[in-house]
Design an enzyme around this catalytic site. Structure first.
Site, PDB file in Angstrom:
ATOM      1  N   GLN A  72       0.817  -1.210   0.000  1.00 27.89           N
ATOM      2  CA  GLN A  72       0.000   0.000   0.000  1.00 27.89           C
ATOM      3  C   GLN A  72       0.859   1.271   0.000  1.00 27.89           C
ATOM      4  O   GLN A  72       2.020   1.254   0.401  1.00 27.89           O
ATOM      5  CB  GLN A  72      -0.900   0.021   1.233  1.00 27.89           C
ATOM      6  CG  GLN A  72      -2.127  -0.854   1.141  1.00 27.89           C
ATOM      7  CD  GLN A  72      -3.076  -0.571   2.287  1.00 27.89           C
ATOM      8  OE1 GLN A  72      -3.153  -1.328   3.239  1.00 27.89           O
ATOM      9  NE2 GLN A  72      -3.801   0.526   2.204  1.00 27.89           N
ATOM     10  N   HIS A  73       0.245   2.353  -0.440  1.00 27.19           N
ATOM     11  CA  HIS A  73       0.722   3.733  -0.274  1.00 27.19           C
ATOM     12  C   HIS A  73       1.862   4.158  -1.199  1.00 27.19           C
ATOM     13  O   HIS A  73       2.114   5.353  -1.328  1.00 27.19           O
ATOM     14  CB  HIS A  73       1.187   4.002   1.166  1.00 27.19           C
ATOM     15  CG  HIS A  73       0.213   3.657   2.230  1.00 27.19           C
ATOM     16  ND1 HIS A  73      -1.072   4.157   2.258  1.00 27.19           N
ATOM     17  CD2 HIS A  73       0.331   2.863   3.326  1.00 27.19           C
ATOM     18  CE1 HIS A  73      -1.699   3.686   3.330  1.00 27.19           C
ATOM     19  NE2 HIS A  73      -0.869   2.901   3.989  1.00 27.19           N
ATOM     20  N   ASP A 228      -2.088  -4.775  -0.210  1.00 25.83           N
ATOM     21  CA  ASP A 228      -1.663  -6.017   0.433  1.00 25.83           C
ATOM     22  C   ASP A 228      -2.532  -6.398   1.626  1.00 25.83           C
ATOM     23  O   ASP A 228      -2.873  -7.579   1.801  1.00 25.83           O
ATOM     24  CB  ASP A 228      -0.184  -5.958   0.823  1.00 25.83           C
ATOM     25  CG  ASP A 228       0.199  -4.734   1.638  1.00 25.83           C
ATOM     26  OD1 ASP A 228      -0.678  -3.906   1.978  1.00 25.83           O
ATOM     27  OD2 ASP A 228       1.405  -4.583   1.925  1.00 25.83           O
TER      28      ASP A 228
END
Length: 476
Positions: A72-73, A228
């Site tokens: 993520q991110h 994820d």
């Protein structure tokens, strides 16, 4: 007997790309592969593609659908031609700490962010990295035409008909970790992109949970993919009352919810999940490596470390705040680890080992309590990740986390969840297929509830009284 239909799930994580090929009906893993990523908090996305080619080599014959579960991110900036203009800035890069403070203030404080997108940004969030890159890499920022996430980039790269930045997709789950997409309204907040970056950027289309978004050169269907943690929730088939506590590079505690959350304290990130629901989540930067680092400090291998922690009758007032890489929850990006209560009596390997395990679990216990405070029932903890194999962690977790603990059979749950999403997209059904998740029991408990309460109380006391020091940037 007919041959099973095959699907592939991919975990494009911080450390590696992992691929599993599964029976679409049962979820049985038939083939798997893995390849490492370079270390670091900024990585060229081409390295993910290289790892994918190695990890998937020889695995994809007969595979009808593929899904990517991605870290993520991570911020991937692309120009009009779809070329990467700056190394991907990963979730664990805390260079945007100052940018985070600016952005939270500029919108009107934590409550304003929670109302806008369900979460209060921390340096992990993509929106903070957009603000950071403006000042740190102005030439790259000037070239940028679109911003996407790691799983978006990989899915688009797999599509046979990709063209520049046209047609890039994401999903609700991963989009909810950017800081510019609202799970409650199911829509982007492009004004927040402009707040962070100073101008607009192209954003991926948010695909439906079971949508087929393209085809590979080999003809396999491409599912939407997801972040994820959302993929792990799918792989674990979380049920009401279940909380997953994952102890990998980072530590996470998350649960499925039918309703969006918006925690103005910033402890709980109000994410969406990969099925159309929600996934309230608390994340810490420090998890499994707390144990390996402390074991190294003590000159012990991990088995001897576990034995030492279990041999100790307790930490005897020794407290380890395990913020070895800074920390996300609590929001202390500049912090370092801290040891309190060091005396001649506690300066022992067994006591230090015990304090490290307790410190790791106290941080995750705070995370589970934050989910409880949002009204989520916590009846069963599913403990997973590398550090969940630690006998000491298993023995102390039930009392410190305050719930029954079970151990899902070791597996690549992010990749499995992505494969389950691929099977769902392939089937065209209203819900994902039912795949069984075997669970086992942890080590016998080595801590009473009263002991756990005292450990957690002292941990909270030390954290509360040292936060001013931990908040100050450390001159490394």
């Amino acid at each position: 007997m007919s041959q099973p239909r095959l699907v592939a799930g991919v975990d494009c994580s911080t450390q590696a790309t992992k691929v599993v090929v599964c029976d679409a009906e049962t979820g049985a893993v038939l083939r798997e592969g893995r390849a490492p990523h370079p270390d670091g908090t900024q990585v060229a996305p081409a390295e993910w593609w290289k790892a994918w080619e190695i990890a998937s080599d020889g695995l994809l014959d007969g595979v009808e659908a593929i899904s990517i579960g991605g870290q993520q991110h991570g911020m991937v900036l692309l120009d009009e031609a779809g070329e990467v203009v700056h190394p991907a800035v990963l979730w664990n890069d805390t260079a945007s700490a100052d940018a985070t403070v600016e952005l939270v203030s500029e919108l009107g404080g934590p409550g304003a962010w929670a109302d806008a997108v369900g979460s209060v940004p921390v340096p992990s969030f993509t929106v903070t990295k957009l603000r950071w890159v403006r000042g740190a890499a102005p030439d790259a920022a000037a070239r940028a035409a679109a911003v996407v996430l790691p799983h978006d980039w990989m899915t688009h790269r797999l599509a046979a008909d990709r063209s520049g930045i046209s047609g890039i997709t994401t999903d609700r789950g991963d989009a909810s970790g950017t800081g510019w997409w609202s799970p409650a309204s199911n829509s982007y907040r492009p004004d927040l992109v402009e707040l962070a970056f100073g101008r607009s950027l192209e954003l991926p289309r948010v695909a439906g949970p079971a949508e087929i978004v393209g085809r590979t050169a080999g003809g396999a269907a491409l599912a939407a993919g997801t972040g994820d943690n959302m993929a792990a929730a799918l792989g674990l088939d979380l049920q009401p009352g279940d909380v997953a506590v994952s102890l990998g590079t980072s530590g996470t505690a998350f649960a499925r919810s039918d309703n969006p959350t918006a925690d103005p304290t910033g402890l709980v990130a109000g994410f969406a999940d990969a099925t159309g629901g929600y996934l309230p989540l608390v994340c810490t930067l420090n998890a499994a490596r707390v144990l390996s680092s402390t074991a190294g400090l003590l000159g012990l291998d991990l088995e001897a470390f576990n034995e030492a922690a279990l041999t100790s009758s307790g930490s005897d007032g020794l407290v380890l705040l395990p913020y070895l890489d800074g920390e996300r929850t609590p929001d202390l990006p500049h912090s370092t680890g801290l040891i309190y209560g060091l005396t001649r009596a506690t300066a022992q390997p067994a006591t230090m080992a015990r304090a490290a395990v307790e410190g790791l679990l106290c941080g995750l216990a705070d995370a589970v309590d934050a989910l409880r405070a949002e009204g989520l029932p916590v009846q069963r903890i599913l403990l997973l990740g590398g550090a969940a194999r630690s006998r000491a962690v298993q023995a102390l977790a039930p009392a410190l986390l305050g719930a029954e603990v079970v151990l899902p059979e070791p597996a690549e749950y992010v990749a499995l969840g992505a494969a389950r999403q691929a099977a769902w997209a392939l089937s065209g059904a209203d819900a994902p297929p039912t795949w069984q998740v075997p669970v086992g029991k942890p080590e016998p408990s080595a801590m009473t509830d009263g002991e756990a309460a005292r450990v957690r109380s002292l941990y909270a006391h030390v954290l509360s009284n040292t936060q001013p020091v931990l908040s100050t940037p450390y001159n490394r």
